[in-house]
Enzyme design. Structure first.
Site, PDB file in Angstrom:
ATOM      1  N   LYS A  35      37.966  28.936  59.285  1.00  0.00           N
ATOM      2  CA  LYS A  35      38.351  29.630  58.043  1.00  0.00           C
ATOM      3  C   LYS A  35      39.812  29.377  57.687  1.00  0.00           C
ATOM      4  CE  LYS A  35      34.552  32.320  58.149  1.00  0.00           C
ATOM      5  NZ  LYS A  35      33.487  32.220  57.186  1.00  0.00           N
ATOM      6  N   GLY A  36      40.611  29.030  58.694  1.00  0.00           N
ATOM      7  CA  GLY A  36      42.056  28.921  58.482  1.00  0.00           C
ATOM      8  C   GLY A  36      42.456  27.609  57.832  1.00  0.00           C
ATOM      9  N   TYR A 140      29.730  44.592  60.977  1.00  0.00           N
ATOM     10  CA  TYR A 140      31.143  44.206  61.009  1.00  0.00           C
ATOM     11  C   TYR A 140      31.980  45.339  61.620  1.00  0.00           C
ATOM     12  CZ  TYR A 140      35.867  43.455  59.278  1.00  0.00           C
ATOM     13  OH  TYR A 140      37.234  43.330  59.197  1.00  0.00           O
ATOM     14  N   PHE A 168      43.150  48.935  55.643  1.00  0.00           N
ATOM     15  CA  PHE A 168      42.300  49.225  54.491  1.00  0.00           C
ATOM     16  C   PHE A 168      42.191  47.892  53.728  1.00  0.00           C
ATOM     17  CE2 PHE A 168      41.011  53.703  54.704  1.00  0.00           C
ATOM     18  CZ  PHE A 168      41.472  53.918  55.991  1.00  0.00           C
ATOM     19  N   ASN A 169      42.394  47.819  52.424  1.00  0.00           N
ATOM     20  CA  ASN A 169      42.132  46.542  51.752  1.00  0.00           C
ATOM     21  C   ASN A 169      43.375  45.654  51.704  1.00  0.00           C
ATOM     22  OD1 ASN A 169      39.859  48.311  51.005  1.00  0.00           O
ATOM     23  ND2 ASN A 169      39.252  46.554  49.772  1.00  0.00           N
TER      24      ASN A 169
HETATM   25  N1  UFG Z   1      33.894  44.287  43.975  1.00  0.00           N
HETATM   26  C1  UFG Z   1      33.268  44.086  42.766  1.00  0.00           C
HETATM   27  N2  UFG Z   1      32.990  42.806  42.416  1.00  0.00           N
HETATM   28  C2  UFG Z   1      33.296  41.729  43.194  1.00  0.00           C
HETATM   29  C3  UFG Z   1      33.927  41.952  44.437  1.00  0.00           C
HETATM   30  C4  UFG Z   1      34.202  43.243  44.797  1.00  0.00           C
HETATM   31  O1  UFG Z   1      32.975  45.022  42.046  1.00  0.00           O
HETATM   32  O2  UFG Z   1      32.988  40.596  42.805  1.00  0.00           O
HETATM   33  C5  UFG Z   1      34.200  45.659  44.370  1.00  0.00           C
HETATM   34  C6  UFG Z   1      33.503  46.064  45.664  1.00  0.00           C
HETATM   35  O3  UFG Z   1      32.208  46.537  45.395  1.00  0.00           O
HETATM   36  C7  UFG Z   1      34.460  47.122  46.212  1.00  0.00           C
HETATM   37  C8  UFG Z   1      35.834  46.666  45.709  1.00  0.00           C
HETATM   38  O4  UFG Z   1      35.576  45.742  44.659  1.00  0.00           O
HETATM   39  O5  UFG Z   1      34.172  48.348  45.623  1.00  0.00           O
HETATM   40  C9  UFG Z   1      36.635  45.966  46.770  1.00  0.00           C
HETATM   41  O6  UFG Z   1      35.813  44.976  47.344  1.00  0.00           O
HETATM   42  P1  UFG Z   1      36.350  43.876  48.360  1.00  0.00           P
HETATM   43  O7  UFG Z   1      35.208  42.999  48.702  1.00  0.00           O
HETATM   44  O8  UFG Z   1      37.594  43.251  47.833  1.00  0.00           O
HETATM   45  O9  UFG Z   1      36.797  44.734  49.615  1.00  0.00           O
HETATM   46  P2  UFG Z   1      35.926  45.751  50.500  1.00  0.00           P
HETATM   47  O10 UFG Z   1      36.461  47.112  50.188  1.00  0.00           O
HETATM   48  O11 UFG Z   1      34.494  45.549  50.383  1.00  0.00           O
HETATM   49  O12 UFG Z   1      36.278  45.214  51.945  1.00  0.00           O
HETATM   50  C10 UFG Z   1      37.417  45.555  52.649  1.00  0.00           C
HETATM   51  C11 UFG Z   1      37.708  44.440  53.643  1.00  0.00           C
HETATM   52  C12 UFG Z   1      36.577  44.329  54.629  1.00  0.00           C
HETATM   53  C13 UFG Z   1      36.345  45.667  55.255  1.00  0.00           C
HETATM   54  C14 UFG Z   1      36.110  46.734  54.221  1.00  0.00           C
HETATM   55  C15 UFG Z   1      36.041  48.088  54.838  1.00  0.00           C
HETATM   56  O13 UFG Z   1      37.895  43.221  52.978  1.00  0.00           O
HETATM   57  O14 UFG Z   1      36.933  43.382  55.617  1.00  0.00           O
HETATM   58  O15 UFG Z   1      37.201  46.749  53.305  1.00  0.00           O
HETATM   59  O16 UFG Z   1      35.307  48.924  53.994  1.00  0.00           O
HETATM   60  F1  UFG Z   1      35.243  45.640  56.029  1.00  0.00           F
END
Ligand code: UFG
Length: 344
Positions: A35-36, A140, A168-169
């Protein structure tokens, strides 16, 4: 003596490598380049290897004088973990076990581990602090939590002290624009929204607009990758000062909805972003917001990027700049990128 950065060519790892080097600390990157990106670690001592290959792991400990480890190497797609759980168990648990075994054999006693908010599962209260029950709702999060538990035993039995940082994010990029987030496929909100602003995607699909939030879309706590870097360095120094193993949440303590992120991106890029409504993505909690009071109190950490505009601005600088050159320059053959993963 060097800090070994496992997964140091990845998004978060490479930012920490840069921060450690800026702080004049010796580093060695261990990465399988699955991935890197080599571009993210120019002029950094590099050992290509895979955590699932014991000889690779031993090899790096034999070659370099390593006094501490930061471990970022992981798969991180929730959806993928629910389709192929074996990938996550093997990479996270077996891989980390090999790392801990080498640390034990080579008497390396300090580890900073990348954990995640996903260990909490569906939140019972907001903001989430470290006392919140850990009850993952996906493989995960489950495997990250299992590693956290494994670390407890390696502490009490082998004396390996560790700090588990529950992000968190993670978002944003190096403010200089030299390195940033680049996944293939990309699933994270901010890079997808910016790709739509750049015209690299036609639109963005919002996953669910019927959540019990103000505008119906999910709320997340976005934390700048450089603030994560700062926390890792503080956590390492905390262990080196003789403190005990511990865990800390890392977030800004502010929540932004998906719609708000799109709005902020439109303002920063000056582009209209085409938005489609889609179904909820399975496993998405409505709201995830951290309390990082403990990291602030104990480690003395304070996020510098505490507004979403400044975070998105750094990501924008990266995506419309250097990220484009990386896409066409992916180094290494397929065989090199997967080196080690097939051997045991
Ligand atoms: N989202 C959309 N459309 C997209 C992508 C994301 O609406 O195309 C929404 C998702 O549903 C979510 C928000 O945007 O509500 C953030 O989504 P991300 O995929 O950016 O991030 P996540 O919150 O799903 O994931 C993050 C980390 C993960 C971790 C998770 C813990 O990236 O590694 O938080 O809940 F597992």
């Amino acid at each position: 003596m060097a800090v070994l950065i496992v997964g140091g060519a990845g998004y978060i790892g490479s930012h920490i490598v840069k921060a450690l080097q800026k702080d004049s600390r010796e580093v060695v990157v261990f990465d399988n380049l699955e991935k890197g990106h080599m571009e993210s670690i120019p002029e950094v001592p590099f050992f290509q290897g895979d955590l699932r290959n014991k000889n690779d792991v031993k090899g790096v400990f034999k070659k370099y004088q390593i006094d501490s480890v930061m471990h970022f190497s992981a798969y991180s797609l929730v959806g993928e973990s629910m389709k192929n759980p074996e990938m996550y168990y093997e990479n996270h648990i077996y891989g980390t076990l090999n790392l801990l075994t080498a640390m034990k054999d080579f008497s390396t006693r300090h580890l900073i581990f990348s954990s995640t908010a996903a260990v909490y599962g569906e939140p019972l209260k907001i903001p989430i602090n470290e006392d919140h029950p850990a009850s993952p709702t996906n493989v995960y999060g489950e495997t990250k939590l299992a590693v956290e538990k494994m670390l407890n035993w390696f502490d009490s039995i082998c004396g390996i002290k560790s700090i588990r940082l529950r992000y968190f994010n993670a978002a944003g990029a190096d403010p200089a624009g030299d390195i940033g987030e680049l996944h293939d496929p990309e699933t994270h909100l901010i890079p997808i929204v910016l790709a739509a602003a750049l015209g690299e995607r036609e639109n963005i699909t919002v996953f669910g607009n019927d959540y019990a939030t103000e505008d119906g879309t999910c709320i997340r706590d976005y934390i700048h990758v450089n603030d994560l870097s700062e926390a890792h360095i503080l956590a390492l120094d905390y262990l080196k000062s003789g403190n005990n193993s511990d865990m800390f949440n890392l977030g800004n303590g502010n929540g932004y909805s998906v719609k708000k992120i799109i709005e902020v991106a439109e303002k920063i890029t000056g582009e209209k972003i085409s938005v489609r409504s889609g179904r909820r993505r399975p496993g998405d909690p409505a709201v995830l917001i951290a309390s990082s009071d403990k990291a602030m109190r104990v480690l003395g950490w304070k996020p510098g990027f505490n507004d979403i505009e400044s975070i998105v601005k750094t990501a924008w600088k990266w995506h419309r700049g250097k990220a484009k050159t990386w896409i066409t320059n992916k180094p290494g053959t397929e065989e090199q990128r997967h080196k080690g993963t097939k051997e045991k």
